[in-house]
Scaffold this motif. Structure first.
Motif, PDB file in Angstrom:
ATOM      1  N   GLY A 101      35.943  31.385  36.272  1.00 28.05           N
ATOM      2  CA  GLY A 101      36.944  32.416  36.508  1.00 28.05           C
ATOM      3  C   GLY A 101      36.555  33.352  37.633  1.00 28.05           C
ATOM      4  N   LYS A 102      35.261  33.673  37.732  1.00 30.37           N
ATOM      5  CA  LYS A 102      34.797  34.561  38.802  1.00 30.37           C
ATOM      6  C   LYS A 102      35.013  33.935  40.173  1.00 30.37           C
ATOM      7  CE  LYS A 102      31.404  36.886  35.884  1.00 30.37           C
ATOM      8  NZ  LYS A 102      29.988  37.065  35.557  1.00 30.37           N
ATOM      9  N   ALA A 105      38.704  34.029  40.966  1.00 30.93           N
ATOM     10  CA  ALA A 105      39.106  35.396  41.308  1.00 30.93           C
ATOM     11  C   ALA A 105      38.658  35.772  42.709  1.00 30.93           C
ATOM     12  CB  ALA A 105      38.527  36.377  40.284  1.00 30.93           C
ATOM     13  N   ALA A 108      40.829  33.968  45.243  1.00 25.51           N
ATOM     14  CA  ALA A 108      42.169  34.564  45.271  1.00 25.51           C
ATOM     15  C   ALA A 108      42.182  35.888  46.015  1.00 25.51           C
ATOM     16  CB  ALA A 108      42.674  34.760  43.839  1.00 25.51           C
ATOM     17  N   VAL A 109      41.175  36.726  45.784  1.00 32.14           N
ATOM     18  CA  VAL A 109      41.112  38.029  46.457  1.00 32.14           C
ATOM     19  C   VAL A 109      40.889  37.857  47.952  1.00 32.14           C
ATOM     20  CG1 VAL A 109      39.732  40.141  46.682  1.00 32.14           C
ATOM     21  CG2 VAL A 109      40.388  39.317  44.428  1.00 32.14           C
ATOM     22  N   ALA A 127      47.199  34.848  39.562  1.00 31.74           N
ATOM     23  CA  ALA A 127      45.947  35.461  40.024  1.00 31.74           C
ATOM     24  C   ALA A 127      45.648  36.736  39.246  1.00 31.74           C
ATOM     25  CB  ALA A 127      46.031  35.752  41.520  1.00 31.74           C
ATOM     26  N   SER A 128      46.711  37.460  38.874  1.00 33.60           N
ATOM     27  CA  SER A 128      46.524  38.675  38.066  1.00 33.60           C
ATOM     28  C   SER A 128      45.955  38.339  36.694  1.00 33.60           C
ATOM     29  CB  SER A 128      47.849  39.411  37.906  1.00 33.60           C
ATOM     30  OG  SER A 128      48.364  39.792  39.148  1.00 33.60           O
ATOM     31  N   ILE A 130      43.954  35.801  35.981  1.00 30.04           N
ATOM     32  CA  ILE A 130      42.531  35.496  36.168  1.00 30.04           C
ATOM     33  C   ILE A 130      41.733  36.779  36.366  1.00 30.04           C
ATOM     34  CG2 ILE A 130      40.863  34.285  37.622  1.00 30.04           C
ATOM     35  CD1 ILE A 130      42.576  32.393  36.042  1.00 30.04           C
ATOM     36  N   LEU A 131      42.243  37.669  37.215  1.00 28.70           N
ATOM     37  CA  LEU A 131      41.537  38.939  37.455  1.00 28.70           C
ATOM     38  C   LEU A 131      41.409  39.764  36.173  1.00 28.70           C
ATOM     39  CD1 LEU A 131      43.008  40.012  40.908  1.00 28.70           C
ATOM     40  CD2 LEU A 131      40.639  39.421  40.406  1.00 28.70           C
ATOM     41  N   VAL A 134      38.680  38.255  34.003  1.00 24.68           N
ATOM     42  CA  VAL A 134      37.329  38.413  34.546  1.00 24.68           C
ATOM     43  C   VAL A 134      36.851  39.861  34.479  1.00 24.68           C
ATOM     44  CG1 VAL A 134      35.970  38.260  36.672  1.00 24.68           C
ATOM     45  CG2 VAL A 134      37.464  36.382  36.021  1.00 24.68           C
TER      46      VAL A 134
END
Length: 203
Positions: A101-102, A105, A108-109, A127-128, A130-131, A134
């Motif tokens: 997941g990290k 994330a 994605a960022v 993406a939200s 996942i964020l 995490v």
């Protein structure tokens, strides 16, 4: 035959026969309780809860995809992000909470910050999710499956159903129009896990 057996054990005395009969009834009650607890913890109800949780999770993902493709509603469908967070099955939650997941994330960022033209709009809510998984503090993340999460899921389902019925022009129209049927079924599936979890909690 059972009465003869009880009479034999009691030696013909009525008081002793009544005691043996009471003990047999208590054993029957204890056996039924044991069977119910085994079903809840191991097989039946526990399996049912896991299955319904997966079903509700997939319904939320389906509605999220639908909203980003052809539903195009004015409802606050971003509420599906916390719904997915609270209904995410344990194994998948642990996987996304870890290194996998990290990495997702971080990618994605980076893409969102430095290559915004290559970051499609429909990826913002996934993406939200996942964020959120995490970065959630451990105290809150460890209680993601508890009663508070169930009530939040129930509230989200009620809100989306109310808004969908209002946007469709009534309950009947929500189940008669072409796209409305699949949307309505998806929203109704959001209720199965929280309602079942509440029933098991208060039994």
């Amino acid at each position: 035959m059972r009465k003869d057996f009880v009479s034999y054990l009691a030696g013909g005395d009525a008081a002793q026969a009544a005691l043996v009969q009471a003990d047999m009834q208590e054993l029957g009650v204890a056996a039924r309780k044991l069977a119910n607890h085994v079903l809840v913890l191991g097989g039946g109800f526990g399996f049912g809860t896991t299955f319904l949780k997966w079903l509700a999770f997939f319904a939320a993902v389906y509605l999220l995809v639908l909203d980003r493709t052809n539903w195009k509603t004015n409802m606050l469908t971003a509420l599906l992000v916390p719904y997915i967070f609270f209904t995410l099955p344990g194994g998948l939650f642990s996987l996304l909470r870890g290194e996998v997941g990290k990495w997702i994330a971080v990618v994605a960022v980076i893409v969102r910050l430095f290559f915004p033209r290559h970051f499609p709009d429909w990826l913002e809510l996934p993406a939200s999710v996942i964020l959120l998984i995490v970065i959630t503090p451990a105290v809150f993340a460890n209680s993601w499956g508890e009663l508070v999460g169930v009530f939040i899921c129930l509230f989200i389902g009620c809100y989306l159903l109310h808004e969908h019925i209002k946007a469709s022009g009534g309950f009947r129209n929500a189940f008669r129009r072409g796209n409305g049927v699949s949307n309505s079924i998806g929203i109704l599936l959001l209720f199965i896990y929280p309602v079942w979890a509440l029933v098991l909690h208060f039994l």
